[in-house]
Scaffold this motif. Structure first.
Motif, PDB file in Angstrom:
ATOM      1  N   GLU A 228       0.721  -1.229  -0.046  1.00  0.00           N
ATOM      2  CA  GLU A 228       0.113   0.034   0.186  1.00  0.00           C
ATOM      3  C   GLU A 228       0.767   1.282   0.004  1.00  0.00           C
ATOM      4  OE1 GLU A 228      -3.875   0.212  -0.356  1.00  0.00           O
ATOM      5  OE2 GLU A 228      -2.623  -1.281  -1.298  1.00  0.00           O
ATOM      6  N   MET A 229       1.915   1.164   0.660  1.00  0.00           N
ATOM      7  CA  MET A 229       2.753   2.558   0.531  1.00  0.00           C
ATOM      8  C   MET A 229       3.479   2.768  -0.866  1.00  0.00           C
ATOM      9  SD  MET A 229       2.553   3.839   3.436  1.00  0.00           S
ATOM     10  CE  MET A 229       3.310   5.021   3.560  1.00  0.00           C
ATOM     11  N   LEU A 230       3.730   1.400  -1.698  1.00  0.00           N
ATOM     12  CA  LEU A 230       4.237   1.645  -2.638  1.00  0.00           C
ATOM     13  C   LEU A 230       2.954   1.638  -3.886  1.00  0.00           C
ATOM     14  CD1 LEU A 230       6.715   1.629  -4.518  1.00  0.00           C
ATOM     15  CD2 LEU A 230       6.735  -0.837  -4.547  1.00  0.00           C
ATOM     16  N   PHE A 231       2.376   0.741  -4.039  1.00  0.00           N
ATOM     17  CA  PHE A 231       1.271   0.813  -5.110  1.00  0.00           C
ATOM     18  C   PHE A 231      -0.116   1.703  -4.833  1.00  0.00           C
ATOM     19  CE2 PHE A 231       3.605  -3.239  -5.469  1.00  0.00           C
ATOM     20  CZ  PHE A 231       4.388  -2.847  -6.773  1.00  0.00           C
ATOM     21  N   GLY A 232      -0.007   1.847  -3.551  1.00  0.00           N
ATOM     22  CA  GLY A 232      -1.109   2.725  -3.196  1.00  0.00           C
ATOM     23  C   GLY A 232      -0.885   4.208  -3.124  1.00  0.00           C
ATOM     24  N   PHE A 233      -0.154   4.409  -1.818  1.00  0.00           N
ATOM     25  CA  PHE A 233       0.276   5.905  -1.932  1.00  0.00           C
ATOM     26  C   PHE A 233       1.137   6.556  -3.048  1.00  0.00           C
ATOM     27  CE2 PHE A 233       4.274   7.825   0.166  1.00  0.00           C
ATOM     28  CZ  PHE A 233       3.827   9.347  -0.084  1.00  0.00           C
ATOM     29  N   VAL A 234       2.347   5.791  -3.279  1.00  0.00           N
ATOM     30  CA  VAL A 234       3.114   6.245  -4.566  1.00  0.00           C
ATOM     31  C   VAL A 234       2.556   6.363  -5.668  1.00  0.00           C
ATOM     32  CG1 VAL A 234       5.306   6.044  -5.656  1.00  0.00           C
ATOM     33  CG2 VAL A 234       5.378   5.684  -3.086  1.00  0.00           C
ATOM     34  N   GLY A 235       1.645   5.292  -5.939  1.00  0.00           N
ATOM     35  CA  GLY A 235       0.961   5.100  -7.274  1.00  0.00           C
ATOM     36  C   GLY A 235      -0.012   6.330  -7.241  1.00  0.00           C
ATOM     37  N   ALA A 236      -0.668   6.892  -6.493  1.00  0.00           N
ATOM     38  CA  ALA A 236      -1.520   7.897  -6.594  1.00  0.00           C
ATOM     39  C   ALA A 236      -0.880   9.038  -7.050  1.00  0.00           C
ATOM     40  CB  ALA A 236      -2.250   8.241  -5.086  1.00  0.00           C
ATOM     41  N   ILE A 237       0.371   9.227  -6.379  1.00  0.00           N
ATOM     42  CA  ILE A 237       1.198  10.868  -6.647  1.00  0.00           C
ATOM     43  C   ILE A 237       1.419  10.425  -8.107  1.00  0.00           C
ATOM     44  CG2 ILE A 237       3.049  12.043  -6.118  1.00  0.00           C
ATOM     45  CD1 ILE A 237       0.636  11.803  -3.973  1.00  0.00           C
TER      46      ILE A 237
ATOM     47  N   LEU B 217     -12.203  11.990 -14.696  1.00  0.00           N
ATOM     48  CA  LEU B 217     -11.130  11.980 -13.633  1.00  0.00           C
ATOM     49  C   LEU B 217     -11.778  11.462 -12.344  1.00  0.00           C
ATOM     50  CD1 LEU B 217      -8.466  12.975 -12.603  1.00  0.00           C
ATOM     51  CD2 LEU B 217      -9.360  15.090 -12.257  1.00  0.00           C
ATOM     52  N   ALA B 218     -13.315  11.699 -12.062  1.00  0.00           N
ATOM     53  CA  ALA B 218     -13.650  11.465 -10.936  1.00  0.00           C
ATOM     54  C   ALA B 218     -13.920   9.710 -10.831  1.00  0.00           C
ATOM     55  CB  ALA B 218     -15.334  11.777 -10.758  1.00  0.00           C
ATOM     56  N   ALA B 219     -14.038   9.303 -12.044  1.00  0.00           N
ATOM     57  CA  ALA B 219     -14.248   7.765 -12.209  1.00  0.00           C
ATOM     58  C   ALA B 219     -12.902   7.234 -11.822  1.00  0.00           C
ATOM     59  CB  ALA B 219     -14.554   7.262 -13.597  1.00  0.00           C
ATOM     60  N   LEU B 220     -11.707   7.586 -12.482  1.00  0.00           N
ATOM     61  CA  LEU B 220     -10.265   7.129 -12.376  1.00  0.00           C
ATOM     62  C   LEU B 220     -10.204   7.206 -10.901  1.00  0.00           C
ATOM     63  CD1 LEU B 220      -7.859   5.877 -13.740  1.00  0.00           C
ATOM     64  CD2 LEU B 220      -7.136   8.481 -13.897  1.00  0.00           C
ATOM     65  N   PHE B 221     -10.342   8.268 -10.162  1.00  0.00           N
ATOM     66  CA  PHE B 221      -9.862   8.613  -8.747  1.00  0.00           C
ATOM     67  C   PHE B 221     -10.722   7.561  -7.904  1.00  0.00           C
ATOM     68  CE2 PHE B 221     -10.618  10.806  -4.624  1.00  0.00           C
ATOM     69  CZ  PHE B 221      -9.365  10.633  -4.074  1.00  0.00           C
ATOM     70  N   GLY B 222     -11.963   7.316  -8.543  1.00  0.00           N
ATOM     71  CA  GLY B 222     -13.142   6.447  -7.675  1.00  0.00           C
ATOM     72  C   GLY B 222     -12.395   5.142  -7.607  1.00  0.00           C
ATOM     73  N   LEU B 223     -11.645   4.774  -8.939  1.00  0.00           N
ATOM     74  CA  LEU B 223     -11.246   3.205  -9.019  1.00  0.00           C
ATOM     75  C   LEU B 223     -10.027   3.192  -8.144  1.00  0.00           C
ATOM     76  CD1 LEU B 223     -11.191   0.549 -10.489  1.00  0.00           C
ATOM     77  CD2 LEU B 223      -9.841   1.824 -12.394  1.00  0.00           C
ATOM     78  N   TRP B 224      -9.445   4.219  -8.025  1.00  0.00           N
ATOM     79  CA  TRP B 224      -8.133   4.173  -7.174  1.00  0.00           C
ATOM     80  C   TRP B 224      -8.726   3.952  -5.619  1.00  0.00           C
ATOM     81  CZ3 TRP B 224      -6.790   7.403  -3.005  1.00  0.00           C
ATOM     82  CH2 TRP B 224      -5.497   7.126  -2.360  1.00  0.00           C
ATOM     83  N   VAL B 225      -9.870   4.497  -5.273  1.00  0.00           N
ATOM     84  CA  VAL B 225     -10.116   4.566  -3.884  1.00  0.00           C
ATOM     85  C   VAL B 225     -10.671   2.985  -3.775  1.00  0.00           C
ATOM     86  CG1 VAL B 225     -12.047   5.514  -2.360  1.00  0.00           C
ATOM     87  CG2 VAL B 225     -10.561   7.002  -3.801  1.00  0.00           C
TER      88      VAL B 225
END
Length: 404
Positions: free
Chosen positions: A68-77, A100-108
């Motif tokens: 999550e620190m690599l593929f979650g946090f760093v991936g978001a940035i 953009l909302a859909a892509l961000f929602g997919l990440w969440v």
């Protein structure tokens, strides 16, 4: 009659105009979400480590933390940077509004699926998590290919990052003999991104800052063959570490890569930017690359440096510092604000640097391990908390001079 290209342009313009400020640029949701998740994920990991909670994930606690620190946090940035840089690279309008909302929602959703994967299963988590990177890479490829941009390799690195993410699920499912292979691959790809993109922006911003102050001699130059060679050697060294993490040749070439990166950094003359924290922090962040490579190579060659110290020099040091350097600068610049570090910005730079130093020093025995780790976590997380308070409101507001 409008062509399809003209219709798409008109659609994007209408989406930009109708979207709330938070969805008018990729940096807004992903920088805010990534910073918030850095704090949340670290807090959950520390609680699990202390035995206060049991993570409801199919990943083992340490594997969840790494993932999550690599593929979650760093991936978001990475996503926020890519979506913000692409319009500059291509001259095309940014992805905004509902897409953009859909892509961000997919990440969440992916983050929730990973956290609760003990209930939903690794397959469901992988579907959303790897799917996010495939969609991101596809969007990036569409934009850079349409504009015939030279930045196709950057999109390729994002795609490979998604593949490394998928490998981490295979490791968690017991399908790989080396469960840490995927995390090494992910770290390798992010360090190459820093070397490639940082090698452009650090000397460029330094040169521009010095030129504005009337400096005409000794300005950092454009990337040349030495820079390309340095990136190439670094890539080979890190690929060797990914595949053969204990091989002596791997250790040797990592040390060579560290030396080349140190020379590269020295050529940018960061000591001349002490008066501007926004520029100086880019040099500080990049300095962790040769430090991390040197520690990693030395540990493989038998020096009394724990591998964890080297890895955290690259992650808590290079990645986190460069992330905050880019997030603060991009947020100010892309919202029409003056590129000037506030006291809060300077303080968060100090905190992330202190956190990285303590995180590297503690396992090396340079201070009490428990005290060092605790203070490192507080300082590192504190930097992102300050970012959220100082820059969060900016990310939700329109660009200066722009209507709601």
């Amino acid at each position: 009659m409008q062509t399809r290209g003209e219709q798409m342009l008109a659609l994007r313009r209408s989406r930009m105009a109708a979207a709330p400020a938070f969805l008018r640029g990729g940096f807004r949701p992903f920088f805010f979400g990534g910073a918030a998740y850095a704090v949340i994920a670290l807090a959950l990991w520390l609680l699990a480590l202390a035995g206060g909670i049991q993570l409801p994930s199919a990943f083992e606690p340490l594997a969840w933390h790494r993932h999550e620190m690599l593929f979650g946090f760093v991936g978001a940035i990475v996503a926020g940077f890519l979506l913000t840089a692409i319009p500059n690279w291509t001259g095309r309008l940014p992805i905004a509004g509902p897409p953009l909302a859909a892509l961000f929602g997919l990440w969440v959703i992916a983050r929730m699926a990973v956290l609760f994967s003990a209930s939903f299963g690794l397959g469901v988590a992988a579907l959303f998590d790897v799917g996010f990177y495939l969609v991101l890479a596809a969007l990036g490829a569409r934009e850079v290919l349409a504009a015939k941009s030279r930045n196709v390799p950057v999109v390729g690195l994002v795609l490979l990052f998604g593949i490394a993410n998928g490998l981490d699920y295979a490791g968690a499912a017991g399908l790989l003999t080396d469960a840490a292979l995927a995390s090494r691959a992910g770290i390798t790809l992010v360090v190459i991104m820093i070397s490639l993109i940082g090698g452009r922006i650090v000397p460029s911003f330094t040169r521009n800052w010095l030129a504005k102050r009337g400096v005409k001699q000794g300005l950092p130059g454009q990337p040349n063959r030495f820079d390309l060679a340095t990136i190439g050697v670094t890539a080979v060294a890190l690929l060797g570490w990914t595949l053969f993490p204990s091989g002596l040749p791997t250790g040797a070439i990592l040390v060579v890569a560290a030396a080349l990166q140190a020379v590269r950094l020295a050529r940018w003359k960061g000591y001349r930017t002490l008066a501007d924290s926004l520029v100086l922090i880019l040099h500080v962040g990049y300095a962790w690359v040769p430090i991390g490579l040197a520690l990693l190579g030395a540990s493989i060659l038998g020096a009394a440096f724990p591998t964890s110290a080297a890895i955290h020099a690259l992650t808590a040091g290079a990645m986190a510092t460069m992330i905050l350097a880019v997030m603060t600068r991009a947020t100010l610049g892309h919202t029409g604000r003056e590129l000037q570090a506030s006291p809060a910005t300077a303080f968060l730079y100090m905190l992330v640097t202190l956190g990285a130093v303590l995180r590297v020093a503690a396992p090396m025995g340079l201070l009490d391990y428990t005290v060092g780790m605790e203070f490192a976590a507080v300082a590192w997380a504190g930097a992102f908390v300050i970012f959220l308070f100082a820059y969060g409101p900016i990310l939700f507001r329109p660009r200066l001079g722009e209507q709601l």
